[in-house]
Design a protein around this motif. Structure first.
Motif, short mmCIF file in Angstrom:
data_model
loop_
_atom_site.label_atom_id
_atom_site.label_comp_id
_atom_site.label_asym_id
_atom_site.label_seq_id
_atom_site.Cartn_x
_atom_site.Cartn_y
_atom_site.Cartn_z
N PRO A 46 50.27 36.26 40.16
CA PRO A 46 50.17 37.41 40.60
C PRO A 46 48.54 37.83 40.46
O PRO A 46 48.25 38.67 41.45
CB PRO A 46 51.14 38.44 40.03
N ASP A 47 48.22 37.68 39.46
CA ASP A 47 46.53 38.11 39.23
C ASP A 47 45.73 37.46 40.10
O ASP A 47 44.85 38.01 40.64
CB ASP A 47 46.14 37.91 37.54
N ALA A 48 45.87 36.41 40.55
CA ALA A 48 45.26 35.50 41.41
C ALA A 48 45.27 36.24 42.57
O ALA A 48 44.35 36.24 43.39
CB ALA A 48 45.57 33.97 41.18
N ILE A 49 46.44 36.64 43.27
CA ILE A 49 46.76 37.16 44.63
C ILE A 49 45.67 38.27 44.55
O ILE A 49 44.94 38.70 45.58
CB ILE A 49 48.00 37.58 44.79
N ARG A 50 45.64 39.09 43.57
CA ARG A 50 44.94 40.52 43.27
C ARG A 50 43.32 39.88 43.59
O ARG A 50 42.58 40.77 44.16
CB ARG A 50 45.38 41.05 42.26
N THR A 51 43.15 38.99 42.94
CA THR A 51 41.59 38.43 42.81
C THR A 51 41.15 38.19 44.07
O THR A 51 40.12 38.61 44.94
CB THR A 51 41.42 37.22 41.92
N VAL A 52 42.13 37.58 44.89
CA VAL A 52 41.66 37.13 46.39
C VAL A 52 41.69 38.25 47.26
O VAL A 52 40.61 38.48 48.07
CB VAL A 52 42.93 36.16 46.86
N HIS A 53 42.46 39.11 47.17
CA HIS A 53 42.43 40.58 47.93
C HIS A 53 40.78 41.17 47.43
O HIS A 53 40.40 41.52 48.50
CB HIS A 53 43.49 41.45 47.46
N ARG A 54 40.59 41.09 46.39
CA ARG A 54 39.31 41.95 45.92
C ARG A 54 38.10 40.76 46.54
O ARG A 54 37.17 41.63 46.98
CB ARG A 54 39.11 41.95 44.64
#
Length: 335
Positions: A46-54
Motif C-alpha cells: 500500500p505504501d507503494a500506491i501512495r508513492t505513485v500517487h504522489r
C-alpha cells in the motif's frame, strides 16, 4: 449533485489526468503478475500506491485514480478475503489517494523514493493549483476476467447482469471521499448502460471512459457516438472519455464523442503498445509521441482533460501538463 469535473474546468480551463498506476508500481518493483494486477498492491504494498500517487501529483496531475480498477469482491474472495475485508481494502484505496493529495497540498515533504521535483510555470506547486481530484477507478467486467476481454467487450452478458456484477463495488466506493467515480476501459454498450443506471441510482458524479478498437468504434463494434449519447442523457455522468486506446486514434475519437455530447471529454491513451492477454505483457513498439505537443493537439480538437494510461509514466504526464498549459496560455494571449 456537485459536478467536480465541470467546477475544476471552470477554474483551470483544462484537467490533467494521471498516468498508468500499474506501470509505475512495476517501476517500484511491485509484483503484479496475477489476476488482481494493480489491486494486488493493496495487499502487498500500500505504501507503494501512495508513492505513485504522489509522483503523479508532483508531475502535474490534477486527478489521481485509485487502485480499485481490478478490485472486485469475487477476485478478493479467490484470495480468501471475506466481504468485510474486501470492502475495507476498497475504502483504504481511496484513503491512500486522499492522503497523498492532502500531503501534497499541505506541502508535506516527499518520502524517500518519491522523487519530488521543483515546480515550474507549466507544472506549478500545490499552492498555485486547484486541489486535485480523486477518482475511484472502476474497471470493466473484462478486467475481472483477466483474459484481455476488456479489449474485445465480448462478454455475452446483458446490461442487467453487468449492473448486478458492478453494484457491490459501486456501493462501497460511492460512500467514500472520492470526488468522482471513474468507469474506465469500457468496451461495450451493454456495460455503458449498466454504468449509467448505477450512476443514476447512486446520485454520484461519474465519468465513463471507453476502450475503442479504432477511431470511431468501441471494442464491441458499437459506434462511440451511440455510447456517448447514452452518457449524455444521464445527468449523473458528468464526463465522457476514451482510455487505453492507441494515441493515433485520439483526435478522431474526440471528434466522434463531441458529436454526441456537450459534456467534458477526457482522453488518456496508452503508449501505443498492445496487450498480450495470454503472455500477460505489453508487446510491440510504443508510439514515438511528443506528449506535450499531442496534449495541445487534443485540447484544440475539443478535449477538456488529457493524460495517459498504461505504459505512460510521470515524465509523460509532466510533458502533457506543459503542453496543455502552453496551449491554454497561447489561446488566452490571443484572446
Amino acid at each position: 449533485m456537485t459536478d467536480p469535473i465541470r467546477a475544476f474546468l471552470e477554474r483551470e480551463g483544462f484537467l490533467v489526468v494521471d498516468g498508468g498506476l500499474a506501470t509505475e508500481l512495476e517501476a517500484l518493483d511491485c509484483d503484479l503478475s496475477d489476476e488482481l494486477w494493480s489491486a494486488r498492491a493493496l495487499l502487498d504494498a500500500p505504501d507503494a500506491i501512495r508513492t505513485v500517487h504522489r509522483r503523479y501529483l508532483e508531475a502535474g496531475a490534477d486527478c489521481i485514480a485509485t487502485a480499485t480498477y481490478q478490485a472486485t469482491f469475487e477476485a478478493f474472495a479467490a484470495r480468501g478475503l471475506d466481504e468485510a475485508a474486501t470492502a475495507r481494502l476498497m475504502r483504504d484505496s481511496v484513503d491512500l489517494a486522499v492522503s497523498a493529495r492532502d500531503d501534497f497540498l499541505g506541502g508535506v515533504a516527499a518520502r524517500p523514493g518519491e522523487r519530488p521535483e521543483r515546480p515550474s510555470p507549466a507544472r506549478p506547486s500545490a499552492g498555485d493549483r486547484s486541489p486535485p481530484l480523486v477518482a475511484a477507478s472502476i474497471g470493466p467486467y473484462g478486467a475481472f476476467l483477466a483474459d484481455g476481454s476488456e479489449y474485445r467487450g465480448d462478454y455475452g452478458l446483458s446490461a442487467a447482469e453487468l449492473y448486478d456484477f458492478h453494484a457491490p463495488r459501486w456501493e462501497v466506493l460511492a460512500e467514500t471521499e472520492a470526488d468522482v467515480l471513474a468507469c474506465e476501459t469500457t468496451p461495450s454498450v451493454e456495460e455503458t448502460r449498466a454504468y449509467c443506471r448505477l450512476a443514476a441510482v447512486s446520485h454520484r458524479p461519474t465519468w465513463v471512459s471507453f476502450q475503442c478498437r479504432d477511431g470511431a468504434h468501441l471494442a464491441d463494434g458499437t459506434p462511440l457516438e451511440t455510447a456517448a449519447a447514452l452518457c449524455d442523457a444521464e445527468p449523473h455522468v458528468v464526463a465522457v472519455g476514451v482510455n487505453c486506446t492507441d494515441p493515433g486514434d485520439t483526435v478522431s475519437l474526440i471528434e466522434a464523442a463531441r458529436r454526441a455530447t456537450g459534456k467534458p471529454i477526457l482522453v488518456y491513451p496508452n503508449s501505443g503498445e498492445v496487450w498480450d492477454a495470454e503472455a500477460k505483457r505489453w508487446i510491440g513498439p510504443a508510439n514515438p509521441l511528443d506528449w506535450g505537443r499531442s496534449a495541445a493537439e487534443w485540447l484544440a480538437a475539443g478535449a477538456d482533460g488529457v493524460g495517459g494510461c498504461c505504459r505512460v509514466g510521470p515524465s509523460a504526464i509532466a510533458a502533457i501538463r506543459a503542453g496543455a498549459a502552453s496551449s491554454r496560455w497561447a489561446v488566452t494571449s490571443e484572446g
